[in-house]
Design a protein around this motif. Structure first.
Motif, PDB file in Angstrom:
ATOM      1  N   TYR A   1       0.281   0.434 -14.340  1.00  0.00           N
ATOM      2  CA  TYR A   1       0.527   1.238 -12.675  1.00  0.00           C
ATOM      3  C   TYR A   1      -0.187   1.608 -11.530  1.00  0.00           C
ATOM      4  O   TYR A   1       0.061   1.526 -10.513  1.00  0.00           O
TER       5      TYR A   1
ATOM      6  N   ASN B   1      -1.357  -1.734  -9.760  1.00  0.00           N
ATOM      7  CA  ASN B   1      -0.580  -3.039  -8.879  1.00  0.00           C
ATOM      8  C   ASN B   1      -0.354  -1.572  -7.707  1.00  0.00           C
ATOM      9  O   ASN B   1       0.283  -2.593  -6.852  1.00  0.00           O
ATOM     10  N   ARG B   2      -0.176  -0.381  -7.964  1.00  0.00           N
ATOM     11  CA  ARG B   2      -0.065   0.157  -6.685  1.00  0.00           C
ATOM     12  C   ARG B   2      -1.505   0.255  -5.480  1.00  0.00           C
ATOM     13  O   ARG B   2      -1.574   0.854  -4.960  1.00  0.00           O
TER      14      ARG B   2
ATOM     15  N   THR C   1       7.254  -2.809 -12.776  1.00  0.00           N
ATOM     16  CA  THR C   1       5.339  -3.747 -12.034  1.00  0.00           C
ATOM     17  C   THR C   1       5.583  -4.993 -12.460  1.00  0.00           C
ATOM     18  O   THR C   1       6.593  -5.317 -12.915  1.00  0.00           O
ATOM     19  N   LYS C   2       4.862  -5.455 -12.664  1.00  0.00           N
ATOM     20  CA  LYS C   2       4.639  -7.077 -11.929  1.00  0.00           C
ATOM     21  C   LYS C   2       2.961  -7.026 -12.272  1.00  0.00           C
ATOM     22  O   LYS C   2       1.995  -6.795 -12.468  1.00  0.00           O
TER      23      LYS C   2
ATOM     24  N   THR D   1      -0.842  -8.938 -11.998  1.00  0.00           N
ATOM     25  CA  THR D   1      -2.021  -8.907 -10.518  1.00  0.00           C
ATOM     26  C   THR D   1      -2.940  -9.282 -10.714  1.00  0.00           C
ATOM     27  O   THR D   1      -3.348  -9.670 -11.878  1.00  0.00           O
TER      28      THR D   1
END
Length: 404
Positions: free
Chosen positions: A188, A191-192, A329-330, A332
Protein backbone atom coordinates in the motif's frame (compact mmCIF):
# COMPACT_ATOMS: atom_id res chain seq x y z
CA UNK A 1 13.82 14.58 15.85
CA UNK A 2 10.80 16.85 15.40
CA UNK A 3 10.08 19.02 18.43
CA UNK A 4 6.56 17.63 18.88
CA UNK A 5 7.67 14.00 19.15
CA UNK A 6 7.71 13.18 22.86
CA UNK A 7 10.09 10.68 24.47
CA UNK A 8 8.22 7.63 25.71
CA UNK A 9 8.94 5.28 28.59
CA UNK A 10 7.04 2.04 29.18
CA UNK A 11 5.72 2.18 32.73
CA UNK A 12 2.89 -0.25 33.41
CA UNK A 13 1.02 0.64 36.64
CA UNK A 14 1.54 -1.71 39.57
CA UNK A 15 -2.23 -2.25 39.73
CA UNK A 16 -2.23 -3.67 36.18
CA UNK A 17 0.55 -6.11 37.04
CA UNK A 18 -1.27 -7.20 40.18
CA UNK A 19 -4.53 -7.68 38.26
CA UNK A 20 -2.70 -9.89 35.76
CA UNK A 21 -1.32 -12.00 38.60
CA UNK A 22 -4.78 -12.40 40.15
CA UNK A 23 -6.28 -13.45 36.83
CA UNK A 24 -3.51 -16.02 36.38
CA UNK A 25 -4.17 -17.38 39.87
CA UNK A 26 -7.85 -17.88 38.99
CA UNK A 27 -7.17 -19.56 35.64
CA UNK A 28 -9.30 -22.56 34.73
CA UNK A 29 -7.85 -24.98 32.18
CA UNK A 30 -9.65 -27.29 29.73
CA UNK A 31 -9.06 -31.02 29.59
CA UNK A 32 -7.03 -32.64 26.82
CA UNK A 33 -7.24 -35.83 24.80
CA UNK A 34 -4.62 -38.52 25.30
CA UNK A 35 -1.52 -38.17 23.13
CA UNK A 36 -2.98 -35.11 21.42
CA UNK A 37 0.34 -33.33 21.01
CA UNK A 38 -0.08 -30.24 18.83
CA UNK A 39 -2.77 -31.80 16.62
CA UNK A 40 -5.61 -29.97 18.40
CA UNK A 41 -3.69 -26.80 19.24
CA UNK A 42 -1.26 -25.82 21.96
CA UNK A 43 -0.72 -28.66 24.48
CA UNK A 44 -2.14 -28.26 27.98
CA UNK A 45 1.25 -28.94 29.55
CA UNK A 46 2.81 -25.99 27.74
CA UNK A 47 0.02 -23.62 28.71
CA UNK A 48 0.17 -24.65 32.37
CA UNK A 49 3.96 -24.23 32.43
CA UNK A 50 3.86 -20.79 30.84
CA UNK A 51 0.96 -19.67 33.03
CA UNK A 52 2.83 -20.69 36.18
CA UNK A 53 5.98 -18.95 35.00
CA UNK A 54 4.05 -15.79 34.12
CA UNK A 55 2.44 -15.76 37.56
CA UNK A 56 5.38 -16.75 39.76
CA UNK A 57 8.69 -16.14 38.02
CA UNK A 58 8.46 -13.77 35.06
CA UNK A 59 9.75 -10.30 35.95
CA UNK A 60 7.90 -7.70 33.92
CA UNK A 61 9.84 -4.84 35.50
CA UNK A 62 13.10 -6.41 34.29
CA UNK A 63 11.66 -6.80 30.79
CA UNK A 64 10.31 -3.25 30.93
CA UNK A 65 13.73 -1.87 31.89
CA UNK A 66 15.32 -3.61 28.90
CA UNK A 67 12.63 -2.23 26.57
CA UNK A 68 13.26 1.27 27.86
CA UNK A 69 16.90 1.06 26.82
CA UNK A 70 15.58 1.45 23.27
CA UNK A 71 14.81 5.07 22.27
CA UNK A 72 11.02 5.38 22.01
CA UNK A 73 8.70 8.27 21.25
CA UNK A 74 5.07 9.13 20.59
CA UNK A 75 3.56 11.64 18.23
CA UNK A 76 0.15 12.58 16.86
CA UNK A 77 -0.64 11.70 13.25
CA UNK A 78 -3.74 13.05 11.51
CA UNK A 79 -5.45 10.45 9.33
CA UNK A 80 -7.94 11.61 6.73
CA UNK A 81 -11.44 10.80 7.96
CA UNK A 82 -10.25 9.29 11.25
CA UNK A 83 -8.89 12.24 13.20
CA UNK A 84 -5.64 12.20 15.11
CA UNK A 85 -3.95 9.04 16.41
CA UNK A 86 -1.15 9.05 18.96
CA UNK A 87 1.52 6.75 17.52
CA UNK A 88 4.31 5.04 19.43
CA UNK A 89 7.59 4.32 17.67
CA UNK A 90 11.23 3.38 18.07
CA UNK A 91 13.70 5.79 16.50
CA UNK A 92 17.28 4.52 16.67
CA UNK A 93 19.62 6.87 14.83
CA UNK A 94 23.01 5.96 13.47
CA UNK A 95 26.10 8.05 14.17
CA UNK A 96 26.65 8.11 10.41
CA UNK A 97 25.44 11.46 9.11
CA UNK A 98 24.41 10.05 5.74
CA UNK A 99 22.66 6.97 7.16
CA UNK A 100 19.69 5.70 5.16
CA UNK A 101 16.25 6.27 6.75
CA UNK A 102 14.64 2.83 7.14
CA UNK A 103 11.03 2.19 8.11
CA UNK A 104 10.62 -1.24 9.71
CA UNK A 105 7.03 -2.47 10.00
CA UNK A 106 5.91 -5.45 12.09
CA UNK A 107 2.94 -7.78 11.70
CA UNK A 108 0.64 -9.98 13.84
CA UNK A 109 1.27 -11.54 16.29
CA UNK A 110 4.32 -9.32 16.38
CA UNK A 111 4.98 -5.80 17.61
CA UNK A 112 7.58 -3.06 17.54
CA UNK A 113 10.16 -5.19 19.38
CA UNK A 114 10.60 -7.41 16.35
CA UNK A 115 13.21 -4.85 15.34
CA UNK A 116 15.23 -5.18 18.57
CA UNK A 117 17.98 -7.51 17.31
CA UNK A 118 18.34 -5.55 14.07
CA UNK A 119 19.01 -2.20 15.74
CA UNK A 120 22.71 -2.67 16.60
CA UNK A 121 23.34 -4.34 13.24
CA UNK A 122 21.67 -1.73 11.07
CA UNK A 123 22.88 1.37 12.91
CA UNK A 124 26.52 0.26 13.20
CA UNK A 125 29.22 2.34 11.54
CA UNK A 126 31.50 0.53 9.09
CA UNK A 127 33.20 1.34 5.78
CA UNK A 128 32.19 -2.15 4.65
CA UNK A 129 28.43 -1.68 4.72
CA UNK A 130 25.78 1.04 4.86
CA UNK A 131 24.26 2.32 8.08
CA UNK A 132 20.60 3.12 8.69
CA UNK A 133 18.45 5.40 10.83
CA UNK A 134 15.77 2.93 11.95
CA UNK A 135 12.14 3.82 12.66
CA UNK A 136 9.91 1.02 13.98
CA UNK A 137 6.35 2.09 14.85
CA UNK A 138 3.69 0.25 16.75
CA UNK A 139 0.93 0.00 14.16
CA UNK A 140 -2.31 1.71 15.21
CA UNK A 141 -3.96 -0.52 17.82
CA UNK A 142 -0.74 -2.38 18.60
CA UNK A 143 1.65 -1.95 21.50
CA UNK A 144 1.51 1.59 22.82
CA UNK A 145 -0.13 3.25 19.80
CA UNK A 146 -3.68 4.54 19.91
CA UNK A 147 -6.27 2.53 17.98
CA UNK A 148 -8.79 3.90 15.46
CA UNK A 149 -12.34 4.12 16.81
CA UNK A 150 -14.23 4.17 13.50
CA UNK A 151 -14.82 1.28 11.06
CA UNK A 152 -13.00 1.23 7.75
CA UNK A 153 -9.41 1.83 8.87
CA UNK A 154 -7.60 -0.31 6.29
CA UNK A 155 -4.58 -0.48 4.00
CA UNK A 156 -4.32 3.07 2.77
CA UNK A 157 -5.03 4.48 6.23
CA UNK A 158 -2.15 2.47 7.70
CA UNK A 159 0.01 3.61 4.79
CA UNK A 160 -0.91 7.22 5.50
CA UNK A 161 0.18 6.85 9.13
CA UNK A 162 3.48 5.25 8.17
CA UNK A 163 4.34 7.80 5.50
CA UNK A 164 3.36 10.79 7.64
CA UNK A 165 5.43 9.46 10.50
CA UNK A 166 8.54 9.36 8.32
CA UNK A 167 7.88 12.82 6.90
CA UNK A 168 7.36 14.21 10.39
CA UNK A 169 10.80 12.95 11.37
CA UNK A 170 12.35 14.83 8.47
CA UNK A 171 12.71 11.78 6.23
CA UNK A 172 11.17 12.98 2.98
CA UNK A 173 12.68 9.94 1.27
CA UNK A 174 13.13 6.54 2.90
CA UNK A 175 13.41 2.79 2.40
CA UNK A 176 11.27 0.10 3.98
CA UNK A 177 11.43 -3.43 5.37
CA UNK A 178 8.58 -5.65 6.52
CA UNK A 179 7.03 -9.10 6.73
CA UNK A 180 3.49 -10.30 7.51
CA UNK A 181 1.32 -7.15 7.77
CA UNK A 182 4.56 -5.23 7.27
CA UNK A 183 4.83 -6.71 3.78
CA UNK A 184 1.16 -6.18 2.98
CA UNK A 185 1.22 -2.56 4.15
CA UNK A 186 4.42 -2.07 2.17
CA UNK A 187 2.40 -2.80 -0.97
CA UNK A 188 0.00 0.00 0.00
CA UNK A 189 2.82 2.42 0.82
CA UNK A 190 4.46 1.67 -2.54
CA UNK A 191 1.16 2.20 -4.38
CA UNK A 192 0.39 5.53 -2.72
CA UNK A 193 3.81 7.00 -1.90
CA UNK A 194 6.24 5.09 -4.12
CA UNK A 195 9.08 6.96 -5.85
CA UNK A 196 8.25 10.34 -4.29
CA UNK A 197 8.82 9.18 -0.71
CA UNK A 198 9.32 5.41 -0.63
CA UNK A 199 12.39 4.85 -2.78
CA UNK A 200 12.83 1.05 -2.45
CA UNK A 201 11.85 -1.76 -0.12
CA UNK A 202 12.66 -5.29 1.02
CA UNK A 203 10.16 -7.94 2.13
CA UNK A 204 10.72 -11.23 3.92
CA UNK A 205 7.22 -12.43 2.96
CA UNK A 206 7.19 -11.47 -0.72
CA UNK A 207 3.76 -12.63 -1.84
CA UNK A 208 0.72 -11.26 -3.61
CA UNK A 209 -2.69 -12.46 -4.69
CA UNK A 210 -2.64 -15.55 -6.96
CA UNK A 211 -1.97 -14.78 -10.63
CA UNK A 212 -4.54 -15.23 -13.34
CA UNK A 213 -4.14 -15.77 -17.06
CA UNK A 214 -5.25 -12.18 -17.66
CA UNK A 215 -3.29 -10.35 -14.94
CA UNK A 216 0.04 -12.22 -15.05
CA UNK A 217 -0.07 -14.74 -17.91
CA UNK A 218 3.56 -15.91 -17.70
CA UNK A 219 3.45 -16.50 -13.96
CA UNK A 220 0.09 -18.20 -14.35
CA UNK A 221 1.42 -20.50 -17.03
CA UNK A 222 4.30 -21.43 -14.73
CA UNK A 223 1.74 -23.18 -12.54
CA UNK A 224 0.98 -25.57 -15.40
CA UNK A 225 4.50 -26.96 -15.06
CA UNK A 226 3.81 -28.35 -11.59
CA UNK A 227 3.56 -32.00 -12.73
CA UNK A 228 7.17 -31.68 -13.97
CA UNK A 229 8.51 -29.35 -11.26
CA UNK A 230 8.73 -30.99 -7.83
CA UNK A 231 9.84 -27.88 -5.94
CA UNK A 232 7.00 -25.82 -7.40
CA UNK A 233 4.51 -28.60 -6.63
CA UNK A 234 5.71 -28.69 -3.02
CA UNK A 235 5.19 -24.94 -2.69
CA UNK A 236 1.63 -25.18 -4.00
CA UNK A 237 0.89 -28.09 -1.70
CA UNK A 238 1.98 -25.90 1.21
CA UNK A 239 -0.16 -23.02 -0.06
CA UNK A 240 -3.23 -25.26 -0.13
CA UNK A 241 -2.49 -26.65 3.33
CA UNK A 242 -1.92 -23.26 4.97
CA UNK A 243 -5.60 -22.29 5.47
CA UNK A 244 -6.40 -25.71 6.91
CA UNK A 245 -3.39 -25.91 9.20
CA UNK A 246 -2.82 -22.29 10.20
CA UNK A 247 -5.82 -20.32 8.96
CA UNK A 248 -8.34 -20.67 11.79
CA UNK A 249 -7.21 -17.47 13.48
CA UNK A 250 -7.43 -15.58 10.19
CA UNK A 251 -11.06 -16.56 9.62
CA UNK A 252 -12.13 -15.72 13.17
CA UNK A 253 -10.33 -12.37 13.31
CA UNK A 254 -11.52 -11.44 9.83
CA UNK A 255 -15.18 -12.22 10.57
CA UNK A 256 -15.86 -11.88 14.32
CA UNK A 257 -12.94 -10.03 15.92
CA UNK A 258 -15.18 -8.56 18.59
CA UNK A 259 -16.37 -12.00 19.65
CA UNK A 260 -12.88 -13.47 20.03
CA UNK A 261 -11.79 -10.16 21.56
CA UNK A 262 -13.71 -10.73 24.79
CA UNK A 263 -11.63 -13.82 25.50
CA UNK A 264 -8.34 -12.21 24.48
CA UNK A 265 -8.99 -9.12 26.57
CA UNK A 266 -10.35 -10.78 29.72
CA UNK A 267 -8.24 -13.92 29.92
CA UNK A 268 -4.44 -13.75 29.94
CA UNK A 269 -4.34 -17.54 29.53
CA UNK A 270 -6.57 -17.25 26.47
CA UNK A 271 -4.29 -14.58 25.02
CA UNK A 272 -1.23 -16.68 25.85
CA UNK A 273 -2.59 -19.72 24.02
CA UNK A 274 -3.82 -17.68 21.05
CA UNK A 275 -0.45 -16.07 20.41
CA UNK A 276 1.99 -18.74 21.58
CA UNK A 277 0.52 -21.29 19.18
CA UNK A 278 1.59 -19.03 16.32
CA UNK A 279 4.99 -18.24 17.82
CA UNK A 280 5.63 -21.98 17.98
CA UNK A 281 4.18 -22.98 14.62
CA UNK A 282 5.61 -20.38 12.23
CA UNK A 283 9.30 -20.40 13.16
CA UNK A 284 12.16 -22.59 12.01
CA UNK A 285 13.02 -24.40 15.25
CA UNK A 286 13.67 -21.08 16.97
CA UNK A 287 14.47 -21.77 20.66
CA UNK A 288 11.97 -19.50 22.40
CA UNK A 289 12.65 -19.15 26.12
CA UNK A 290 9.70 -18.84 28.48
CA UNK A 291 10.79 -15.33 29.46
CA UNK A 292 11.01 -14.34 25.79
CA UNK A 293 7.53 -15.69 25.05
CA UNK A 294 5.97 -14.02 28.08
CA UNK A 295 7.69 -10.71 27.43
CA UNK A 296 6.32 -10.86 23.89
CA UNK A 297 2.77 -11.65 24.99
CA UNK A 298 2.90 -9.10 27.82
CA UNK A 299 3.20 -6.36 25.20
CA UNK A 300 -0.23 -7.45 23.98
CA UNK A 301 -1.67 -7.77 27.49
CA UNK A 302 -0.42 -4.36 28.62
CA UNK A 303 -1.03 -2.69 25.27
CA UNK A 304 -2.74 0.67 25.13
CA UNK A 305 -5.80 -0.46 23.17
CA UNK A 306 -5.92 -4.11 24.22
CA UNK A 307 -5.53 -7.17 21.98
CA UNK A 308 -8.99 -6.88 20.39
CA UNK A 309 -7.79 -3.87 18.40
CA UNK A 310 -5.17 -5.98 16.65
CA UNK A 311 -7.72 -8.66 15.77
CA UNK A 312 -9.95 -6.07 14.08
CA UNK A 313 -7.19 -5.34 11.59
CA UNK A 314 -8.02 -8.63 9.85
CA UNK A 315 -11.66 -7.58 9.45
CA UNK A 316 -10.84 -4.14 8.09
CA UNK A 317 -8.14 -5.35 5.71
CA UNK A 318 -10.46 -7.94 4.16
CA UNK A 319 -13.82 -6.15 4.38
CA UNK A 320 -15.03 -8.83 6.76
CA UNK A 321 -13.42 -11.67 4.81
CA UNK A 322 -15.03 -10.53 1.55
CA UNK A 323 -11.86 -9.75 -0.40
CA UNK A 324 -8.12 -10.32 -0.18
CA UNK A 325 -5.73 -8.10 1.76
CA UNK A 326 -4.37 -6.40 -1.38
CA UNK A 327 -7.65 -4.75 -2.37
CA UNK A 328 -7.09 -1.65 -4.51
CA UNK A 329 -3.38 -2.23 -5.14
CA UNK A 330 -1.34 -3.13 -8.19
CA UNK A 331 2.22 -3.69 -9.36
CA UNK A 332 4.51 -0.72 -8.98
CA UNK A 333 7.92 0.08 -10.44
CA UNK A 334 9.35 0.92 -7.01
CA UNK A 335 12.57 -1.14 -6.62
CA UNK A 336 11.71 -4.24 -4.62
CA UNK A 337 13.77 -6.87 -2.84
CA UNK A 338 12.67 -10.36 -1.77
CA UNK A 339 14.23 -12.36 1.07
CA UNK A 340 13.08 -15.98 0.98
CA UNK A 341 13.17 -17.97 4.23
CA UNK A 342 12.38 -21.70 4.04
CA UNK A 343 9.90 -21.95 6.94
CA UNK A 344 7.81 -18.92 6.05
CA UNK A 345 4.31 -20.48 6.36
CA UNK A 346 2.59 -18.61 3.52
CA UNK A 347 5.51 -19.51 1.24
CA UNK A 348 4.68 -18.76 -2.38
CA UNK A 349 6.63 -19.33 -5.61
CA UNK A 350 9.57 -16.95 -5.92
CA UNK A 351 8.17 -15.69 -9.21
CA UNK A 352 5.22 -14.15 -7.35
CA UNK A 353 7.52 -11.42 -6.02
CA UNK A 354 7.46 -10.01 -9.55
CA UNK A 355 3.74 -9.28 -9.15
CA UNK A 356 4.56 -6.91 -6.26
CA UNK A 357 7.14 -4.62 -7.78
CA UNK A 358 10.25 -4.20 -9.85
CA UNK A 359 12.42 -6.94 -8.38
CA UNK A 360 16.03 -5.78 -8.17
CA UNK A 361 17.27 -8.07 -5.38
CA UNK A 362 16.56 -11.63 -4.24
CA UNK A 363 18.11 -13.92 -1.68
CA UNK A 364 17.32 -17.45 -0.58
CA UNK A 365 18.31 -18.59 2.90
CA UNK A 366 18.78 -22.07 4.31
CA UNK A 367 17.16 -21.34 7.68
CA UNK A 368 14.51 -19.05 9.11
CA UNK A 369 10.76 -18.73 9.37
CA UNK A 370 8.08 -16.08 9.74
CA UNK A 371 9.91 -13.86 12.23
CA UNK A 372 13.09 -13.35 10.23
CA UNK A 373 14.19 -10.31 12.22
CA UNK A 374 14.04 -12.37 15.42
CA UNK A 375 15.19 -15.76 14.11
CA UNK A 376 17.84 -14.68 11.60
CA UNK A 377 18.69 -11.02 12.22
CA UNK A 378 22.18 -11.29 10.72
CA UNK A 379 20.80 -12.68 7.47
CA UNK A 380 18.06 -10.09 7.18
CA UNK A 381 20.46 -7.26 8.01
CA UNK A 382 22.86 -8.73 5.44
CA UNK A 383 20.18 -8.57 2.78
CA UNK A 384 19.49 -4.90 3.56
CA UNK A 385 23.21 -4.15 3.39
CA UNK A 386 23.59 -5.95 0.06
CA UNK A 387 20.56 -4.31 -1.47
CA UNK A 388 21.33 -0.74 -0.33
CA UNK A 389 25.11 -0.86 -0.01
CA UNK A 390 27.77 0.13 -2.53
CA UNK A 391 27.43 -1.98 -5.64
CA UNK A 392 23.92 -3.04 -4.64
CA UNK A 393 20.90 -2.62 -6.92
CA UNK A 394 19.34 0.06 -4.70
CA UNK A 395 22.48 1.92 -3.70
CA UNK A 396 21.95 5.67 -3.45
CA UNK A 397 18.15 5.59 -3.92
CA UNK A 398 17.67 8.12 -1.09
CA UNK A 399 19.02 11.50 -2.16
CA UNK A 400 22.14 12.45 -0.20
CA UNK A 401 21.79 9.43 2.13
CA UNK A 402 23.87 6.52 0.85
CA UNK A 403 24.60 5.05 4.30
CA UNK A 404 28.32 5.84 4.41
Amino acid sequence: MSSWAKPFTVDVPDANIELLRKKLELATFPDELENAGWDYGIPLEDVKRLTAHWKDAFDWRKAEKAINEIPQFTTDIDVDGFGSLNIHFVHQKSKVENAIPLLFVHGWPGHFLEVRKLLPLLTSDSPDHPSFHVVSPSLPGYGFSEAPTKPGFAGYQYAEVLNKLMLSLGYNEYVYQGGDWGHILGVYVANRYGHKHLKAWLSNMPGYRPPTLFTHPLIFLEMLTMPFNRSLADVFTAIKQFPNKHGGFVFLQATVPQTIGYSLTDSPVGLLAWIYEKLHEVVDNYPWTDDEVLGWISIYWFSRAGPTATARMYYEMTGGHKHDVFEGTKWTSVPFGASHFPREPPRVPKSWAHMVGKVVFESEHDAGGHFAAVEQPDKLAGDLRKMFGKGGPAYGVVSGKDGY
